[in-house]
Design a protein around this motif. Sequence first.
Motif, PDB file in Angstrom:
ATOM      1  N   ARG A   1       0.839  -1.198   0.000  1.00  0.00           N
ATOM      2  CA  ARG A   1       0.000   0.000   0.000  1.00  0.00           C
ATOM      3  C   ARG A   1       0.874   1.249   0.000  1.00  0.00           C
ATOM      4  O   ARG A   1       2.035   1.203   0.413  1.00  0.00           O
ATOM      5  N   PHE A   2       0.287   2.351  -0.444  1.00  0.00           N
ATOM      6  CA  PHE A   2       1.003   3.618  -0.389  1.00  0.00           C
ATOM      7  C   PHE A   2       0.013   4.750  -0.161  1.00  0.00           C
ATOM      8  O   PHE A   2      -1.192   4.619  -0.388  1.00  0.00           O
ATOM      9  N   SER A   3       0.546   5.862   0.309  1.00  0.00           N
ATOM     10  CA  SER A   3      -0.243   7.084   0.409  1.00  0.00           C
ATOM     11  C   SER A   3       0.681   8.258   0.137  1.00  0.00           C
ATOM     12  O   SER A   3       1.887   8.190   0.388  1.00  0.00           O
ATOM     13  N   THR A   4       0.120   9.315  -0.423  1.00  0.00           N
ATOM     14  CA  THR A   4       0.876  10.549  -0.626  1.00  0.00           C
ATOM     15  C   THR A   4       0.068  11.702  -0.057  1.00  0.00           C
ATOM     16  O   THR A   4      -1.162  11.737  -0.186  1.00  0.00           O
TER      17      THR A   4
ATOM     18  N   PHE B   1      -3.809  11.040  -1.396  1.00  0.00           N
ATOM     19  CA  PHE B   1      -4.172   9.931  -2.276  1.00  0.00           C
ATOM     20  C   PHE B   1      -3.712   8.633  -1.625  1.00  0.00           C
ATOM     21  O   PHE B   1      -2.654   8.597  -0.989  1.00  0.00           O
ATOM     22  N   ASP B   2      -4.513   7.582  -1.762  1.00  0.00           N
ATOM     23  CA  ASP B   2      -4.178   6.271  -1.223  1.00  0.00           C
ATOM     24  C   ASP B   2      -4.234   5.246  -2.338  1.00  0.00           C
ATOM     25  O   ASP B   2      -4.967   5.421  -3.325  1.00  0.00           O
ATOM     26  N   GLY B   3      -3.473   4.159  -2.172  1.00  0.00           N
ATOM     27  CA  GLY B   3      -3.523   3.154  -3.212  1.00  0.00           C
ATOM     28  C   GLY B   3      -2.778   1.884  -2.885  1.00  0.00           C
ATOM     29  O   GLY B   3      -2.262   1.690  -1.781  1.00  0.00           O
ATOM     30  N   VAL B   4      -2.754   1.015  -3.881  1.00  0.00           N
ATOM     31  CA  VAL B   4      -2.056  -0.270  -3.806  1.00  0.00           C
ATOM     32  C   VAL B   4      -1.234  -0.428  -5.069  1.00  0.00           C
ATOM     33  O   VAL B   4      -1.683  -0.059  -6.166  1.00  0.00           O
TER      34      VAL B   4
ATOM     35  N   GLU C   1      -3.738   0.636  -7.955  1.00  0.00           N
ATOM     36  CA  GLU C   1      -5.054   1.117  -7.572  1.00  0.00           C
ATOM     37  C   GLU C   1      -4.863   2.437  -6.858  1.00  0.00           C
ATOM     38  O   GLU C   1      -3.993   2.572  -5.986  1.00  0.00           O
ATOM     39  N   LEU C   2      -5.659   3.423  -7.208  1.00  0.00           N
ATOM     40  CA  LEU C   2      -5.501   4.769  -6.675  1.00  0.00           C
ATOM     41  C   LEU C   2      -6.861   5.327  -6.288  1.00  0.00           C
ATOM     42  O   LEU C   2      -7.792   5.309  -7.089  1.00  0.00           O
ATOM     43  N   SER C   3      -6.969   5.826  -5.051  1.00  0.00           N
ATOM     44  CA  SER C   3      -8.252   6.321  -4.543  1.00  0.00           C
ATOM     45  C   SER C   3      -8.139   7.762  -4.075  1.00  0.00           C
ATOM     46  O   SER C   3      -7.095   8.182  -3.563  1.00  0.00           O
ATOM     47  N   MET C   4      -9.220   8.501  -4.247  1.00  0.00           N
ATOM     48  CA  MET C   4      -9.299   9.871  -3.747  1.00  0.00           C
ATOM     49  C   MET C   4     -10.750  10.156  -3.403  1.00  0.00           C
ATOM     50  O   MET C   4     -11.673   9.473  -3.867  1.00  0.00           O
TER      51      MET C   4
ATOM     52  N   MET D   1     -13.623   8.246  -5.626  1.00  0.00           N
ATOM     53  CA  MET D   1     -13.302   7.701  -6.939  1.00  0.00           C
ATOM     54  C   MET D   1     -12.060   6.814  -6.823  1.00  0.00           C
ATOM     55  O   MET D   1     -11.067   7.208  -6.216  1.00  0.00           O
ATOM     56  N   THR D   2     -12.142   5.612  -7.389  1.00  0.00           N
ATOM     57  CA  THR D   2     -11.009   4.686  -7.370  1.00  0.00           C
ATOM     58  C   THR D   2     -10.701   4.240  -8.791  1.00  0.00           C
ATOM     59  O   THR D   2     -11.594   3.796  -9.519  1.00  0.00           O
ATOM     60  N   PHE D   3      -9.447   4.393  -9.179  1.00  0.00           N
ATOM     61  CA  PHE D   3      -8.972   3.872 -10.460  1.00  0.00           C
ATOM     62  C   PHE D   3      -8.213   2.576 -10.211  1.00  0.00           C
ATOM     63  O   PHE D   3      -7.482   2.465  -9.217  1.00  0.00           O
ATOM     64  N   ARG D   4      -8.369   1.621 -11.105  1.00  0.00           N
ATOM     65  CA  ARG D   4      -7.549   0.408 -11.063  1.00  0.00           C
ATOM     66  C   ARG D   4      -6.935   0.193 -12.440  1.00  0.00           C
ATOM     67  O   ARG D   4      -7.635   0.260 -13.463  1.00  0.00           O
TER      68      ARG D   4
END
Length: 274
Positions: free
Chosen positions: A67-70, A77-80, A89-92, A105-108
């Motif tokens: 996992r990561f976050s910025t 932003f959070d993601g995997v 995968e990126l979520s906001m 909104m989540t992009f994969r």
Amino acid sequence: MTQRIGSAASLRRIAALATAVLATTVLSAGCGTGDASEGTGAAPSPSADPKAALLAAVPDEKDPAFRFSTIEGAEKFDGVVDPAAQGLELSMSEKIKDPEFTMAMTFRVIEEDIWVRVKLTGIPGLHDIMKLPKRWMLLDRTKLDDASDVPVYQNADPANTAAVIRTAETVEDRGNGTYGGFADLTANADIRENFSTVDVDALGDAAKKVPFTAVVGPDGNLTSLTLDVPAAGKKKAMKLVAKYYDFGKAPKLSAPTGAQVQKAPASAYEMLNG
């Protein structure tokens, strides 16, 4: 502080466009209302070459999913990342005040394919009003006004920490897995593009020596990189933070299948294109 997952600026623009479209539609319809882990065990011992040791800790294609976050000021932003699947995968999330609702909104991304899922809360029936399904929607990049705005998988270092570290002339090993140095945000065009929330020109010479602190966990993985950006022009001083965690514990990424997914309808492109 991101590579093209898309850039933080692009994702903020998408979020702003999407929420503006949503708010306008809702009003016209007359509708009412993981913390980073550094692991356990012994801390890394001092290295003869701290810069090389820190770069070696940056995630690469051999790492398991994590996992990561910025954090860039108020933006998060959070993601995997799943290197084995070339997956991201990126979520906001964005809150709207008038009318009051929340859009998540989540992009994969898996290799070249990309899906988006939108969750609308705060107003009953908002998904129906917007004609947006709750399932994953497979996007056709050719139908986007600017396909470079949506995420792509580039490598296992979504916050481009390695590029930042490389700009430092030297890196100091401060012990207990902590490193420090000074990044040059003017080093090249790619670095400048990473910092869309920073007015590099206004920083002047200070942009060439921005202090950073990095932490490497006992497992040898980079867990955080923090840049302390000074105030410049109309911009206040801010911290840019990237965190990498849950190595081997994060879910592996795969393409949504069956009832989980459908092709994106026209309403999805209208939202993304603004």
